[in-house]
Design an enzyme around this catalytic site. Structure first.
Site, short mmCIF file in Angstrom:
data_model
loop_
_atom_site.label_atom_id
_atom_site.label_comp_id
_atom_site.label_asym_id
_atom_site.label_seq_id
_atom_site.Cartn_x
_atom_site.Cartn_y
_atom_site.Cartn_z
N GLU A 194 -25.69 -27.87 -23.80
CA GLU A 194 -24.49 -28.36 -24.49
C GLU A 194 -23.81 -27.26 -25.31
O GLU A 194 -23.57 -27.40 -26.51
CB GLU A 194 -24.83 -29.59 -25.36
CG GLU A 194 -25.33 -30.75 -24.51
CD GLU A 194 -25.35 -32.11 -25.20
OE1 GLU A 194 -25.14 -32.20 -26.42
OE2 GLU A 194 -25.60 -33.10 -24.48
N GLU A 319 -29.08 -34.82 -18.52
CA GLU A 319 -29.27 -35.81 -19.58
C GLU A 319 -28.45 -37.03 -19.22
O GLU A 319 -27.23 -36.93 -19.08
CB GLU A 319 -28.83 -35.28 -20.96
CG GLU A 319 -29.81 -34.29 -21.55
CD GLU A 319 -29.48 -33.92 -23.00
OE1 GLU A 319 -28.96 -34.78 -23.74
OE2 GLU A 319 -29.74 -32.77 -23.35
O1 AHR Z 1 -30.98 -36.59 -25.94
C1 AHR Z 1 -30.51 -36.51 -27.24
C2 AHR Z 1 -29.46 -35.43 -27.43
O2 AHR Z 1 -28.30 -35.78 -26.73
C3 AHR Z 1 -29.81 -34.05 -26.91
O3 AHR Z 1 -30.55 -33.31 -27.81
C4 AHR Z 1 -28.46 -33.44 -26.72
O4 AHR Z 1 -28.47 -32.43 -25.72
C5 AHR Z 1 -27.56 -34.61 -26.39
O5 AHR Z 1 -26.39 -34.59 -27.10
#
Ligand code: AHR
Length: 521
Positions: A194, A319
């Site tokens: 990110e 994610e």
């Molecule tokens: O999964 C929780 C968080 O969500 C992670 O640390 C981040 O990469 C995302 O914003």
């Protein structure tokens, strides 16, 4: 799960299908070309809340049965769903992680503040050796996310050398001094997390420049494999980020896959909604959010196709999952949430969407494996609970590395009052594959909270006579049923019988709010 041999053609002669249906699924049994990578069924473990500490790591001296500090019950449960890979150490935690803090004698390791997740003390008791031991115990491939946000090129490059090199060098000497003689040969490396947000708030242009530099020094130490480098991709619908990363051939040369992240709420982002206390409006809103991921992916894939028409670069959904308000009374910032039948249907639908895009989606990691967001497992001291989402991953194992069968699903859209601008939700979702033994598996979700659906399935190109149908279902009495400590499991995989089969078609009545798997031969 006990299998049921159902209906031989001879037995079926004369069966009259009394219920008419608008729902039709055509599975092209002879047109499979693309493999659904097992890595689409990957997981994510971050130093966040009780995912690592308590969830995975209890330490060698714990009364909870463990192997070198890692919970045996958790390893056993994860082996049962054939976890293909595990991403670590974050997430946003990776953007502040300095790997040398987490090696060597545990009593000497540096204590730091976990700035992103609750401001708690991180004692670095679980580091590189412990994570790679965990992966070896589970039998999965590690996916290591390096620190591009606040780290250095040298630090990242030395981590790769420490883990993968067999030549004599200061890094390999250090590894051997810490008890590991041979390299681990880690293939998957994420070049930052990110970086448009917690990983440095970069512009795509800045990230692309940094990514090329970092990536250059993620050296291939093994002759047996090439590192698979994952560039940080867009936040959700940031198509410009994808465009910038893909359009410059110099960028593309430096990565094998590009990531994307997307979470789904029950209400709005400001008010994510409870994980368990919800009604039909939040059921439909959450599932419509999940269904929107198909549009999101198709738009990103269009950008990728423009610059990589041969589809060499993987889209890595590293994610994804449901993000609700954390459980009342749980530690702030720990993102601990329960998991209901809604999560099971959501997972089934999203995994169908991924399967159907197997040509581009080469890996995905649901967030997160234990005690955080849409988990597989919840723990409370020595107890564990397997969630409804866990059972979807167990049911969908049949798709791992199987050949995707293209399909065409015709069904109506559900009418509901949308809370956000994600308004589209078909009654059903589906995907199909053929495994190495020639078995065909079709997974289907019925997204309706209340209405059963009839579905006629045409096995086009299926040249044999259908002999066996085995079927499984995940459903429950209520839309918000969940599994909890000290109660028998309300949501689990059960045998499913409401199927009628003839030569190359199947008629099925799918209960409301369910995930179904058919095995055909
Ligand atoms: O999964 C929780 C968080 O969500 C992670 O640390 C981040 O990469 C995302 O914003």
């Amino acid at each position: 799960m006990k299998s049921i041999t159902v209906l031989l053609l001879a037995l079926m002669a004369g069966v009259v299908y009394s219920q008419s249906t608008d729902n039709k699924l055509v599975v092209n049994c002879d047109l499979g070309e693309t493999k659904i990578s097992k890595h689409v069924y990957g997981h994510f473990s971050e130093h966040l809340g009780r995912c690592i500490y308590e969830g995975i790591w209890v330490g060698e001296n714990s009364s909870i049965p463990n192997t070198r500090g890692i919970r045996n019950d958790v390893v056993k449960a994860l082996k049962e769903i054939s976890v293909p890979n595990m991403r670590w150490p974050g997430g946003c935690f990776a953007d502040t992680y300095h790997w040398k803090d987490g090696i060597g004698p545990r009593e000497n390791r540096k204590k730091i503040v976990n700035i992103h997740w609750g401001g708690v003390t991180e004692d670095n008791g679980f580091g590189t050796h412990e994570f790679l031991d965990f992966c070896e115990q589970v039998g999965c491939e590690p996916v290591i996310c390096g620190n591009v946000g606040s780290g250095t090129v040298q630090e990242f490059s030395e981590w790769v050398e420490y883990i993968n090199s067999s030549a004599e060098s200061p890094m390999t000497d250090l590894r051997k001094k810490n008890g590991r003689e041979k390299p681990w040969n880690v293939k998957f490396w994420a070049v930052g997390n990110e970086n448009w947000g917690c990983g440095g708030n970069m512009t795509p242009e800045q990230y692309a420049d940094d990514m090329r530099q970092y990536s250059t020094y993620i050296y291939n130490y093994s002759r047996d494999f090439q590192n698979y480098k994952i560039a940080c991709g867009p936040n959700s619908a940031d198509y410009n980020w994808m465009e910038v990363l893909m359009k410059n051939p110099l960028n593309q040369r430096m990565f094998s896959g590009i990531s994307i992240h997307q979470y789904f709420v029950g209400n709005t982002w400001g008010k994510k909604g409870s994980a368990t206390q919800f009604g039909e409006p939040e059921w439909y809103n959450n599932l419509a959010n999940c269904n929107w991921v198909a549009d999101l992916l198709d738009k990103h894939i269009t950008v990728m196709d423009k610059y990589d028409p041969e589809r060499k670069k993987g889209l890595i959904f590293d994610e994804w999952g449901n993000w609700f308000e954390q459980e009342p009374g749980s530690t702030p910032g720990f993102l601990y949430q329960q998991n209901t039948l809604r999560d099971a249907v959501a997972a089934g639908m999203v995994l169908n969407i991924f399967n159907n895009r197997a040509e581009r989606i080469k890996m995905a990691n649901i967030a997160q494996v234990i005690n955080v967001l849409q988990s597989m497992i919840l723990t409370k001291n020595e107890k564990i609970v397997l969630t409804p989402t866990y059972y979807v991953f167990k049911m969908y194992k049949v798709h791992h590395d199987a050949t995707l069968l293209p399909l065409n699903l015709t069904c109506n859209e559900i009418k509901f009052n949308p809370i956000t601008n994600h308004t589209k939700l078909p009654y059903l979702s589906a995907s199909a594959s053929k495994d190495a033994n020639g078995l065909i598996h079709i997974t289907i979700t019925n997204n309706s909270a209340a209405e059963k659906q009839n579905l006629s399935i045409d096995l086009r190109g299926f040249l044999k006579q259908l002999t066996t149908v085995r079927a499984e279902i995940i459903t429950a009495e209520k839309i918000n049923d969940f599994n909890d400590f000290d109660q028998t499991e309300k949501v689990n995989i059960k045998e499913f019988k409401a199927i009628k089969a003839k030569s190359n078609s199947v008629m099925i009545e799918i209960p409301s709010k369910s995930v179904v798997m058919l095995e055909l031969k």
